[in-house]
Design a protein around this motif. Structure first.
Motif, PDB file in Angstrom:
ATOM      1  N   ILE A 124       8.421  38.294  35.553  1.00  0.00           N
ATOM      2  CA  ILE A 124       7.460  39.374  35.752  1.00  0.00           C
ATOM      3  C   ILE A 124       8.138  40.709  35.434  1.00  0.00           C
ATOM      4  CG2 ILE A 124       5.926  40.509  37.397  1.00  0.00           C
ATOM      5  CD1 ILE A 124       5.987  37.904  39.021  1.00  0.00           C
ATOM      6  N   VAL A 125       7.641  41.389  34.418  1.00  0.00           N
ATOM      7  CA  VAL A 125       8.171  42.712  34.081  1.00  0.00           C
ATOM      8  C   VAL A 125       7.554  43.713  35.050  1.00  0.00           C
ATOM      9  CG1 VAL A 125       8.365  44.501  32.323  1.00  0.00           C
ATOM     10  CG2 VAL A 125       8.494  42.080  31.672  1.00  0.00           C
ATOM     11  N   VAL A 126       8.386  44.288  35.909  1.00  0.00           N
ATOM     12  CA  VAL A 126       7.876  45.209  36.933  1.00  0.00           C
ATOM     13  C   VAL A 126       8.082  46.666  36.544  1.00  0.00           C
ATOM     14  CG1 VAL A 126       8.142  43.552  38.801  1.00  0.00           C
ATOM     15  CG2 VAL A 126      10.059  45.079  38.226  1.00  0.00           C
ATOM     16  N   ALA A 127       8.910  46.930  35.532  1.00  0.00           N
ATOM     17  CA  ALA A 127       9.131  48.319  35.101  1.00  0.00           C
ATOM     18  C   ALA A 127       9.702  48.334  33.693  1.00  0.00           C
ATOM     19  CB  ALA A 127      10.075  49.039  36.053  1.00  0.00           C
ATOM     20  N   ARG A 149      12.946  45.918  33.660  1.00  0.00           N
ATOM     21  CA  ARG A 149      13.333  45.293  34.926  1.00  0.00           C
ATOM     22  C   ARG A 149      12.443  44.071  35.120  1.00  0.00           C
ATOM     23  NH1 ARG A 149      14.451  49.152  39.830  1.00  0.00           N
ATOM     24  NH2 ARG A 149      16.308  49.419  38.501  1.00  0.00           N
ATOM     25  N   VAL A 150      13.080  42.905  35.252  1.00  0.00           N
ATOM     26  CA  VAL A 150      12.364  41.631  35.254  1.00  0.00           C
ATOM     27  C   VAL A 150      12.647  40.864  36.534  1.00  0.00           C
ATOM     28  CG1 VAL A 150      11.965  39.485  33.999  1.00  0.00           C
ATOM     29  CG2 VAL A 150      12.600  41.555  32.734  1.00  0.00           C
ATOM     30  N   THR A 156      16.292  39.730  40.414  1.00  0.00           N
ATOM     31  CA  THR A 156      15.880  40.776  39.476  1.00  0.00           C
ATOM     32  C   THR A 156      17.000  41.070  38.501  1.00  0.00           C
ATOM     33  OG1 THR A 156      14.430  41.767  41.141  1.00  0.00           O
ATOM     34  CG2 THR A 156      15.045  43.143  39.278  1.00  0.00           C
ATOM     35  N   THR A 157      16.648  41.138  37.219  1.00  0.00           N
ATOM     36  CA  THR A 157      17.618  41.473  36.182  1.00  0.00           C
ATOM     37  C   THR A 157      17.078  42.623  35.350  1.00  0.00           C
ATOM     38  OG1 THR A 157      16.668  39.896  34.594  1.00  0.00           O
ATOM     39  CG2 THR A 157      18.419  39.081  36.052  1.00  0.00           C
ATOM     40  N   GLU A 158      17.933  43.217  34.552  1.00  0.00           N
ATOM     41  CA  GLU A 158      17.530  44.281  33.629  1.00  0.00           C
ATOM     42  C   GLU A 158      17.904  43.870  32.218  1.00  0.00           C
ATOM     43  OE1 GLU A 158      19.140  47.934  35.148  1.00  0.00           O
ATOM     44  OE2 GLU A 158      17.543  48.116  36.648  1.00  0.00           O
ATOM     45  N   GLN A 159      16.930  43.916  31.334  1.00  0.00           N
ATOM     46  CA  GLN A 159      17.107  43.468  29.964  1.00  0.00           C
ATOM     47  C   GLN A 159      16.864  44.627  28.998  1.00  0.00           C
ATOM     48  OE1 GLN A 159      18.137  40.360  29.549  1.00  0.00           O
ATOM     49  NE2 GLN A 159      17.890  39.867  31.730  1.00  0.00           N
ATOM     50  N   LEU A 160      17.590  44.638  27.884  1.00  0.00           N
ATOM     51  CA  LEU A 160      17.463  45.696  26.894  1.00  0.00           C
ATOM     52  C   LEU A 160      16.677  45.215  25.674  1.00  0.00           C
ATOM     53  CD1 LEU A 160      21.084  47.192  26.961  1.00  0.00           C
ATOM     54  CD2 LEU A 160      19.081  47.872  28.314  1.00  0.00           C
TER      55      LEU A 160
END
Length: 460
Positions: A124-127, A149-150, A156-160
């Motif tokens: 789920i992409v929350v931001a 932010r997924v 929760t992870t952050e992807q570029l």
């Protein structure tokens, strides 16, 4: 000498976007089409899907049959991927149910060797933002990677990403049931409210049989539910139906004999007959201010009708008031949205539901979908904001245009072509055999077609 000691003009330049994929949000028809179009141009892509399988939103209304035949439901780049995997295309003129769209197209597409490793389910992409930049910072913005932010079951992870295509749809964001645009606040009434397009004759039959149902909304998803409830009423004694609309008359549903979309006109005629015969009680000009629980476990819709206080007591309420985009996740992205329908500003006038049906929307692509945020696009049903006129065929052309732009082919991106036949995309002749139900023009309901799929809804 360290790099920090070098004069600014001689410091090496780093491309922070190099090697990063394009992020696509949503593995519905439009999201998967976007991925197929990008891969065909040699662009790496990652697809983030909140559900546990492709087409999760479509599956939720899988019991509903589409107006559009298969020939208008398959993206060309997606078809080429499927063909290499030995896919047997459905009959072009056949009318699928939502479950057919999932099982016979979306799931096989997602399972192709090219797409399967690039889809992240349960994500789920929350931001969405820019790495190291909130929406107020401008210098160097276009060169900064997007940061997503997924949320997953594991945390929760952050992807570029180098670019983002938001094709997450609107089916999970229904419009407010109340005339204020809000949802009822009382927790006690939530169990008495159902989402648009309930499976009245299937898994949710017991919830409606022998009960008094209130359908709220003046679109074709409401009409579809009314017709199914009428069939249930023939089979289950005690089932009664009330239809509440805010307008003077539900003319958008009724249509006219001159409707160029034959099935839409027939659908309206059938609903109109239910009202005239008394099988459906129409309450027009009803503004619902709130729902309140009763001592018997029912709910009372209270509000105003023709400037007088009014109330309707029922067992269950169907919220068929349409859908809206979820924009919370995009707070740090620079958007240019129409202040009324919440679609990209340059697209809004082309899709105004007061002026256009699904078959009269002008072809549009990257220019109309662009925002002040470079390389960020909203596509599919979500790009239409609160307008209910979306077709899958239109969404496929949107992502084709975006893919060409991201591939550096600006000229091709702006050669937007879309031919919508006078009939066939939004409608097909209704079956006439006894006991059959009309098909749903999900495109006009705001549910996906997505919103439900040539329609809509849903269709991210």
């Amino acid at each position: 000498m360290s790099i920090a000691d070098l004069p600014l003009a001689t410091k090496p330049s780093f491309d922070r976007l190099a090697g990063l994929p394009v992020a696509v949000i949503g593995a519905g028809p439009i999201g998967l089409a976007a991925a197929a179009q990008l891969l065909e141009r040699g662009i790496d892509v990652v697809v983030y899907e909140a559900g546990e399988a492709a087409g999760a939103s479509v599956a939720s209304w899988g019991h509903t049959r589409l107006f559009s035949p298969w020939e208008y439901l398959v993206d060309e780049a997606a078809a080429r991927l499927l063909d290499t995997a030995g896919w047997e295309a459905p009959s072009a003129k056949r009318l699928p149910y939502g479950r057919d769209l999932v099982n016979d197209y979306l799931l096989p597409l997602a399972a192709t060797p090219e797409l399967e490793p690039r889809i992240r389910y349960g994500s789920i992409v929350v931001a969405v933002s820019r790495q190291g930049m909130d929406r107020t910072r401008t210098s160097g913005r276009a060169k900064a990677p997007f940061l997503l932010r997924v949320q997953t079951a594991g945390g929760t992870t952050e992807q570029l990403a180098r670019a983002v295509i938001d094709a997450s749809g609107t089916y999970a964001s229904p419009n407010g049931l109340l005339s204020s645009g809000l949802q009822p606040a009382a927790s006690e009434v939530q169990a008495n409210i159902t989402h648009a397009l309930p499976d009245v004759l299937g898994v949710e039959r017991a919830r409606f049989a022998g009960k008094h149902a209130l359908v709220v909304g003046a679109g074709h998803s409401a009409a579809n539910t009314l017709l199914k409830l009428a069939q249930l009423a023939d089979e289950a004694p005690g089932t009664s139906i009330t239809w509440a609309v805010r307008s003077v008359s539900p003319v958008r549903v009724y249509g006219s004999d001159a409707d160029e979309l034959e099935a839409r006109g027939q659908l309206g005629s059938m609903v109109h007959d239910l009202v005239r015969s008394g099988r459906v009680t129409l309450v027009d000009r009803f503004e619902i201010d709130d729902l309140r629980p009763t001592a018997e476990g029912r709910v009372e819709a209270i509000g105003r009708r023709r400037r007088e206080e009014a109330a309707i007591e029922v067992d269950i309420v169907v919220n068929a008031t349409g859908f809206r985009p979820n924009l919370d996740m995009l707070r740090e992205v620079r958007l240019h949205l129409d202040e009324i329908v919440e679609a990209p500003a340059r697209l809004a006038t082309l899709i105004d539901p007061n002026l256009h049906s699904c078959g009269t929307v002008y072809p549009h692509g990257v220019d109309e979908l662009a925002h002040p945020e470079p390389n960020f696009y909203i596509a599919g049903m979500k790009s239409y904001g609160r307008a209910p006129t979306f077709l899958l065929l239109t969404g496929y052309e949107q992502v084709r245009s975006i893919a060409d732009e991201l591939a550096g082919n600006s000229e091709a991106a702006r050669l937007v072509q879309l031919t919508l036949p006078d009939t066939g995309v939004c409608s097909t002749a209704l079956p006439t055999a006894a006991g059959t139900l009309p098909l749903l023009d999900v495109s006009a309901s705001g549910s996906c077609g997505t919103t439900p799929a040539a329609s809509a809804s849903c269709c991210g």
